[in-house]
Design a protein around this motif. Structure first.
Motif, mmCIF file in Angstrom:
data_model
loop_
_atom_site.group_PDB
_atom_site.id
_atom_site.type_symbol
_atom_site.label_atom_id
_atom_site.label_comp_id
_atom_site.label_asym_id
_atom_site.label_seq_id
_atom_site.Cartn_x
_atom_site.Cartn_y
_atom_site.Cartn_z
ATOM 1 N N LEU A 1 -15.408 16.543 -2.954
ATOM 2 C CA LEU A 1 -14.460 15.433 -3.063
ATOM 3 C C LEU A 1 -13.031 15.897 -2.803
ATOM 4 C CD1 LEU A 1 -14.435 12.449 -3.724
ATOM 5 C CD2 LEU A 1 -14.096 13.030 -6.105
ATOM 6 N N ASP B 1 -9.204 5.130 -4.622
ATOM 7 C CA ASP B 1 -8.149 5.334 -3.634
ATOM 8 C C ASP B 1 -8.715 4.802 -2.322
ATOM 9 O OD1 ASP B 1 -6.758 6.598 -1.396
ATOM 10 O OD2 ASP B 1 -5.686 7.730 -2.936
ATOM 11 N N ILE B 2 -8.261 3.623 -1.934
ATOM 12 C CA ILE B 2 -8.787 2.957 -0.738
ATOM 13 C C ILE B 2 -7.650 2.887 0.280
ATOM 14 C CG2 ILE B 2 -10.118 0.990 0.130
ATOM 15 C CD1 ILE B 2 -11.329 2.188 -2.411
ATOM 16 N N GLY B 3 -7.780 3.564 1.358
ATOM 17 C CA GLY B 3 -6.696 3.686 2.335
ATOM 18 C C GLY B 3 -6.270 2.359 2.934
ATOM 19 N N PRO B 4 -5.001 2.264 3.349
ATOM 20 C CA PRO B 4 -4.507 0.992 3.903
ATOM 21 C C PRO B 4 -5.219 0.571 5.188
ATOM 22 C CG PRO B 4 -2.883 2.751 4.149
ATOM 23 C CD PRO B 4 -3.960 3.291 3.264
ATOM 24 N N ASN C 1 -5.637 -0.380 0.789
ATOM 25 C CA ASN C 1 -4.286 -0.123 0.303
ATOM 26 C C ASN C 1 -4.169 -0.258 -1.210
ATOM 27 O OD1 ASN C 1 -1.620 0.595 0.600
ATOM 28 N ND2 ASN C 1 -0.917 -1.449 1.179
ATOM 29 N N ASP D 1 -9.302 5.503 8.305
ATOM 30 C CA ASP D 1 -8.790 5.836 6.981
ATOM 31 C C ASP D 1 -9.975 6.201 6.094
ATOM 32 O OD1 ASP D 1 -7.031 6.172 4.840
ATOM 33 O OD2 ASP D 1 -5.833 4.447 5.443
ATOM 34 N N TYR D 2 -9.650 6.685 4.920
ATOM 35 C CA TYR D 2 -10.713 7.110 4.012
ATOM 36 C C TYR D 2 -10.547 6.446 2.653
ATOM 37 C CZ TYR D 2 -7.227 10.276 1.952
ATOM 38 O OH TYR D 2 -6.109 10.796 1.347
ATOM 39 N N PHE D 3 -11.540 6.614 1.827
ATOM 40 C CA PHE D 3 -11.478 6.095 0.468
ATOM 41 C C PHE D 3 -12.279 7.042 -0.429
ATOM 42 C CE2 PHE D 3 -15.655 4.693 -0.922
ATOM 43 C CZ PHE D 3 -16.371 4.790 0.259
ATOM 44 N N TYR D 4 -12.013 6.978 -1.707
ATOM 45 C CA TYR D 4 -12.923 7.603 -2.656
ATOM 46 C C TYR D 4 -12.880 6.870 -3.981
ATOM 47 C CZ TYR D 4 -8.823 10.138 -4.473
ATOM 48 O OH TYR D 4 -7.600 10.470 -4.983
ATOM 49 N N ALA E 1 -22.875 9.964 -4.685
ATOM 50 C CA ALA E 1 -23.612 10.920 -5.496
ATOM 51 C C ALA E 1 -23.458 10.564 -6.961
ATOM 52 C CB ALA E 1 -23.093 12.336 -5.242
ATOM 53 N N PHE F 1 -12.509 16.574 0.778
ATOM 54 C CA PHE F 1 -12.451 15.308 1.506
ATOM 55 C C PHE F 1 -11.097 14.617 1.338
ATOM 56 C CE2 PHE F 1 -12.959 10.741 1.536
ATOM 57 C CZ PHE F 1 -13.449 10.580 2.813
ATOM 58 N N THR F 2 -10.592 14.642 0.096
ATOM 59 C CA THR F 2 -9.349 13.913 -0.155
ATOM 60 C C THR F 2 -8.132 14.628 0.418
ATOM 61 O OG1 THR F 2 -9.212 14.958 -2.309
ATOM 62 C CG2 THR F 2 -10.169 12.759 -2.219
ATOM 63 N N PHE G 1 -17.464 8.373 -1.524
ATOM 64 C CA PHE G 1 -16.298 8.608 -0.675
ATOM 65 C C PHE G 1 -16.747 8.543 0.781
ATOM 66 C CE2 PHE G 1 -17.604 12.979 0.157
ATOM 67 C CZ PHE G 1 -18.305 13.309 -0.990
ATOM 68 N N GLY G 2 -15.807 8.231 1.618
ATOM 69 C CA GLY G 2 -16.173 8.095 3.022
ATOM 70 C C GLY G 2 -14.984 7.657 3.846
ATOM 71 N N ASN G 3 -15.244 7.330 5.075
ATOM 72 C CA ASN G 3 -14.150 6.880 5.943
ATOM 73 C C ASN G 3 -14.625 5.802 6.902
ATOM 74 O OD1 ASN G 3 -15.553 8.197 7.885
ATOM 75 N ND2 ASN G 3 -14.166 9.931 8.044
ATOM 76 N N ILE H 1 -14.223 7.447 -8.104
ATOM 77 C CA ILE H 1 -14.838 8.297 -9.130
ATOM 78 C C ILE H 1 -15.116 7.419 -10.350
ATOM 79 C CG2 ILE H 1 -14.522 10.295 -10.631
ATOM 80 C CD1 ILE H 1 -12.483 11.319 -8.543
ATOM 81 N N GLU I 1 3.237 -1.060 6.280
ATOM 82 C CA GLU I 1 2.524 -2.086 7.045
ATOM 83 C C GLU I 1 3.474 -3.246 7.350
ATOM 84 O OE1 GLU I 1 -2.067 -2.377 5.996
ATOM 85 O OE2 GLU I 1 -0.814 -2.903 4.306
ATOM 86 N N LEU J 1 -19.863 18.834 -6.507
ATOM 87 C CA LEU J 1 -19.441 17.471 -6.180
ATOM 88 C C LEU J 1 -17.911 17.358 -6.134
ATOM 89 C CD1 LEU J 1 -21.014 14.898 -5.682
ATOM 90 C CD2 LEU J 1 -20.694 14.286 -8.072
ATOM 91 N N THR K 1 -19.753 9.139 -7.793
ATOM 92 C CA THR K 1 -18.655 9.070 -6.829
ATOM 93 C C THR K 1 -19.179 8.541 -5.513
ATOM 94 O OG1 THR K 1 -16.887 10.294 -5.718
ATOM 95 C CG2 THR K 1 -18.962 11.446 -6.005
ATOM 96 N N CYS L 1 -7.816 15.006 3.445
ATOM 97 C CA CYS L 1 -7.641 14.404 4.775
ATOM 98 C C CYS L 1 -6.262 13.749 4.863
ATOM 99 C CB CYS L 1 -8.694 13.328 5.016
ATOM 100 S SG CYS L 1 -10.368 13.944 5.047
ATOM 101 N N GLU L 2 -5.729 13.737 6.072
ATOM 102 C CA GLU L 2 -4.419 13.124 6.267
ATOM 103 C C GLU L 2 -4.548 11.628 6.480
ATOM 104 O OE1 GLU L 2 -1.912 14.923 9.092
ATOM 105 O OE2 GLU L 2 -1.971 16.882 8.131
ATOM 106 N N ARG L 3 -3.480 10.936 6.152
ATOM 107 C CA ARG L 3 -3.502 9.478 6.233
ATOM 108 C C ARG L 3 -2.159 9.013 6.774
ATOM 109 N NH1 ARG L 3 -4.858 7.074 0.609
ATOM 110 N NH2 ARG L 3 -6.952 6.776 1.391
ATOM 111 N N ASP L 4 -2.183 7.963 7.569
ATOM 112 C CA ASP L 4 -0.940 7.383 8.095
ATOM 113 C C ASP L 4 -0.244 6.630 6.956
ATOM 114 O OD1 ASP L 4 1.061 6.134 9.386
ATOM 115 O OD2 ASP L 4 -0.195 4.928 10.732
#
Lengths: 569, 334
Positions: B12, A305-308, A380, A281-284, A246, B15-16, A263-265, A286, B25, B8, A261, B18-21
């Protein structure tokens, strides 16, 4: 026979082109190139009487494109490549290839489609072809990068060349919103071998609502998937990625403000494979940009923020195959050791590059970029980037300076996290504008510094690895369209890093100690004559020196002469 | 505008959440680079086992960090070996369970075994274990040469020099049982030195071998020994299929597949295994199209021929053969 057919099609198109009147139904376009390299090699210490010290190579090639419009709503593009490697006189080194073929058109004045070869992208987190260099290369070497990119179908818009089908259409509204755009595609990644390799496809699309010039929002979806039943393999990968993107835009007379922004998974799984643990995992992201128009001055802020476990094959695939072997002087020294990939190889060796998307994270070389080796979608990572710049200020200069501070989200092998600090400066000065000289005098300066650090409670957790690149480019137009070129790039890497080794499923299974103190420099003097914007002749003398202060590999140098001729018509 | 920004940011923020492992690694660095200490020495779960009764045995040991380890079980009489190799902190039932299989020929016997564990090439432990009974490998045994020649088999031997196509227990230790098949001689006018054929009729009431239909489930295994001094041996297995199931193989219109072994053979007895689905058609050493329905069909296998060959100008050649067996689902040594 294939060659004759291709030539026949081209000749037919030529006749058709000459016979046309105001509305062209068929015409020929294309590109031509001639390249001659003369390379001389030597070791920095001692002698090497085994490796041949000189190597000459080159080729000429013509890409002939038949452009055919059988009707107002259909367009056919077929490109054939005729290439002759030097030393292959009388047909010995000649190859004929069908390089590109697609059909596109409009159905019912509503739906646009393209079938065959596609150049496609969506967003940097879904489907995006990241550049091969994390640092800048002076203009004297740009000709090599352009040749590789052209051969590999890498466009400036960061698209991937794929084969498949794509379509798009849009709906326009009288109230509440301006337009809604629909895009979709499906491409084939690899065919089945009817044994244990299944048909693999990559497909997806986007829906974007352009509410007004102030607000846009869209959803994106991509997935790489194996099709069960197309081979004896009962397992199948699935890597769906879905994002929302968006943007809010606020233009005024003097200011442009922009807030975006995405964001997604993602979720990666292998059907019927109990040994594989599905990952999601997810990321966002901005992004803020403010532009002061009277001075063409801008500032940007970006937080990611990009998940591992974020997995997006369309956005994380690398252009360069760092596991590949070099072509020129593949082995060197009297022991004939394999020469590792150097800057000059990445710059001009198209055989090191990938056409395909990779289902998993590929190998990379930390000294060519360690902070975001897989581009913005590198998993990550979290942190921010600050950028300021000025574009084309009074035609005097362009500059951009950025500072990036990233860290890992989870540690690798330890709870201690790596941090990545990157500073970049890029400036181009049009010196002739200061002195009111008609002929162009352009000076480029680029610097790139990337530091990777990790401090743990034990010594073996510590990482300290630095990359530095400094580039200088000078381009002086002496007489009309004849340029004298100078380019210098230095790439220094020093320190210790624990490189993560991944298995075929992309999981980190081990670490490799990566310690280096490597210096590479590439210097060129050249002459370029611009016949036109699309027709150039360039001669370069260049010297490349690779010196490993840790003596893991013997140092060496290349002295090279290169003559390149490029034409697009 | 503010409303859009707030919407917006709300989306966001939701959304953020959400839980994460957040597990690390890869393997722990302490396992790779920490100090190594032995937490538990090598032990065996039981001093002896009757593998024939379905018993298994496993070995245990524990270290403070990941180690590359190799556990070698060696029969004190047979010299057979079973080797486990891995990289882990712990040896337990999950990575050392043993049911009497072997990694290196010959077969184990009912005997005492020496067990040696080597970790990171520096730490060594030893123990012993007794095999009280063994399980015979599962599969269709084509030939083990323990009971002489099957009358259904046929042989052809050239009249060359120093010919010895016979079952014997002399000249080498048998990898299985007491006896093996000795093929040797010098034929200076032809590649073929001799051959032995195993027809399907020797193993079933039909003319075909009693094997499953799926070629991916069937493995052909044979134990072969070529002395180190012999460099010219060529061993060719031919698999003739009765595509039309008329009881005979017709070369003109039925499939024949092959395995050709030549070049540098490894020292000592070796097990050569090949999935039936990977068999290829060969004519005079070159790939060729099969003449029949071009389908690999183990259930229609009519005859196996073993041709022992050598270049006629290369002189004397020799190879030993033992324990030819079809196994299902996996090769004789997985």
């Amino acid at each position: 026979m294939k060659s004759l057919t291709i030539i026949a099609v081209m000749v037919f198109c030529s006749f058709a082109a000459s016979a046309q009147d105001t509305t062209k139904k068929a015409w020929v376009s294309g590109a031509a190139r001639g390249v001659i390299y003369g390379d001389r090699y030597g070791v920095l210490e001692g002698t090497d009487s085994v490796t041949a010290s000189r190597l000459n190579s080159g080729h000429t090639m013509v890409d002939l494109t038949a452009n055919i419009k059988p009707n107002a709503n259909t367009y056919i593009n077929a490109m054939a490549r005729i290439r002759n490697d030097y030393g292959g006189f009388w047909g010995g080194g000649v190859t004929f290839d069908l390089r590109q073929l697609y059909i596109k058109g409009v159905i019912g004045n509503f739906l646009r489609y393209q079938v065959g070869d596609l150049d496609y992208k969506l967003t940097p987190y879904t489907f995006y072809n990241n550049d091969q260099f994390a640092f800048a290369i002076p203009g004297a070497f740009e000709v090599y990068r352009q040749m590789v990119n052209y051969d590999m179908f890498y466009q400036d818009e960061n698209t991937w060349r794929q084969q498949g089908v794509a379509g798009d259409f849009a709906l326009q509204f009288a109230k509440f919103a301006d337009e809604m755009q629909f895009n979709f595609f499906a491409t084939r990644q690899n065919p089945t071998d009817f044994n244990f390799t299944s048909e693999r496809i990559f497909y997806g699309g986007s829906i974007n609502l352009l509410q007004s010039k102030y607000f846009q929002i869209g959803v994106n979806y991509v997935e790489m998937a194996d099709i069960l039943g197309t081979s004896n393999d009962t397992t199948a990968i699935h890597t769906p990625v879905q994002t929302i993107k968006a943007g809010i835009y606020y233009p005024t007379q003097k200011l442009n403000l922009q807030l975006e922004t995405e964001f997604g998974n993602s979720s990666a799984s292998i059907l019927n494979d109990t040994s594989y643990t599905p990952r999601s995992d997810y990321f966002y992201n901005i992004y803020l940009k403010a532009e002061y128009k009277p001075l063409n001055l801008y500032g940007k802020f970006n937080y990611i923020d990009i998940g591992p476990a974020f997995s997006s094959p369309g956005a994380q695939s690398l252009r360069v195959n760092y596991d590949g072997a070099t072509t020129i002087f593949n082995r060197y020294t009297k022991d004939q050791i394999e020469r590792p990939i150097a800057l000059i190889d990445v710059l001009r060796d198209a055989s090191l590059y990938n056409y395909r998307l990779s289902a998993n994270l590929q190998s990379f070389l930390p000294r060519f970029g360690n902070a975001q080796p897989y581009g913005p979608a590198t998993p990550n990572r979290k942190g921010y980037t600050l950028t300021v710049g000025q574009e084309n200020f009074k035609e005097w200069w362009d500059f951009e300076a950025s500072y990036q501070n990233l860290s890992e989200i989870v540690g690798q092998g330890t709870s201690a996290l790596r941090s990545y600090t990157t500073t970049q400066l890029a400036a181009t000065v049009h010196a002739n504008e200061f002195f009111d000289i008609k002929n162009n005098i352009n000076i480029e300066i680029h610097s790139w510094n990337e530091q990777t650090t990790r401090s743990g409670t034990e010594d073996y957790e510590n990482v300290d690895f630095n990359n530095n690149s400094l580039s200088l480019g000078v381009e002086i137009e002496t007489v009309s369209n004849l340029y004298v070129l100078f380019g210098l790039t230095q790439l220094n890497s020093k320190g210790f890093e624990l490189y993560a080794i991944r298995d075929v499923d992309g999981m980190v299974v081990d670490f490799s100690e990566y310690e280096t103190d490597m210096e590479e420099s590439l210097m060129a003097f050249g002459l370029r004559y611009d016949f036109s914007k699309h027709n150039q002749l360039q001669f370069n003398w260049q010297q490349m020196v690779v010196n490993d202060n840790l003596e893991n590999i013997p140092g060496y140098e290349f002295n090279q002469l290169a003559l390149t001729y490029n034409l697009k018509f | 505008m503010m409303k859009q920004i707030l919407t917006l940011l709300t989306v966001l923020l939701v959304f953020t959440a959400c839980e994460r492992d957040l597990n690390t690694e890869g393997p722990d660095l302490v396992d790779l680079y920490g100090d190594l200490a032995v937490l538990e020495e090598l032990k065996v779960s039981q001093p002896s086992a009757k593998f024939a009764d379905g018993e298994t045995v496993y070995f245990t040991a524990r270290f403070s960090k990941l180690v590359n380890w190799r556990l070698t079980i060696t029969g004190t009489i047979s010299g057979a070996q079973k080797i486990f190799e891995n990289k882990s902190k712990v040896l337990d039932a999950s990575n050392t369970t043993w049911a009497g299989e072997f990694s290196k020929l010959p077969f184990f016997k009912t005997e005492m075994c020496d067990v040696e564990l080597v970790a990171n090439d520096s730490i060594k432990f030893n123990t012993q274990f007794i095999i009280q009974s063994l399980v015979e490998p599962k599969g269709l045994v084509v030939a083990d040469f323990e009971n002489g020649m099957n009358p259904e088999w046929s042989t052809f031997v050239q009249s060359g020099a120093n010919m010895s196509f016979n079952i014997t227990d002399q000249g080498a230790a048998s990898p299985q049982g007491e006896f093996f098949y000795d093929m040797a001689g010098e034929v200076n006018w032809d590649w073929l030195i001799g051959m032995i054929e195993f027809p399907g009729a020797a193993y079933s009431e039909t003319e075909s071998f009693p094997l499953p239909e799926n070629p991916n489930d069937v493995y052909f295994n044979a134990m072969i020994y070529v002395p180190d001094s012999i460099t010219n041996a060529v061993i060719l297995f031919q698999f003739r299929e009765d595509d039309n199931e008329d009881g005979t193989f017709t070369e003109a219109n039925e499939d024949m597949y092959a395995i050709e072994l030549k070049g540098n053979f490894e020292s000592g007895w070796q097990v050569y295994s090949q999935k039936y689905a990977d068999l290829v058609s060969i004519v005079n050493g070159a790939p060729a199209e099969p003449n029949g329905n071009k389908k690999l069909e183990p259930n229609k296998l009519n005859r196996i021929s073993l041709l022992f060959l050598a270049n006629p100008s290369s002189g004397y050649s020799k190879a030993l053969l033992d324990y030819v067996i079809f196994t299902e689902g996996k090769p004789l040594i997985p």
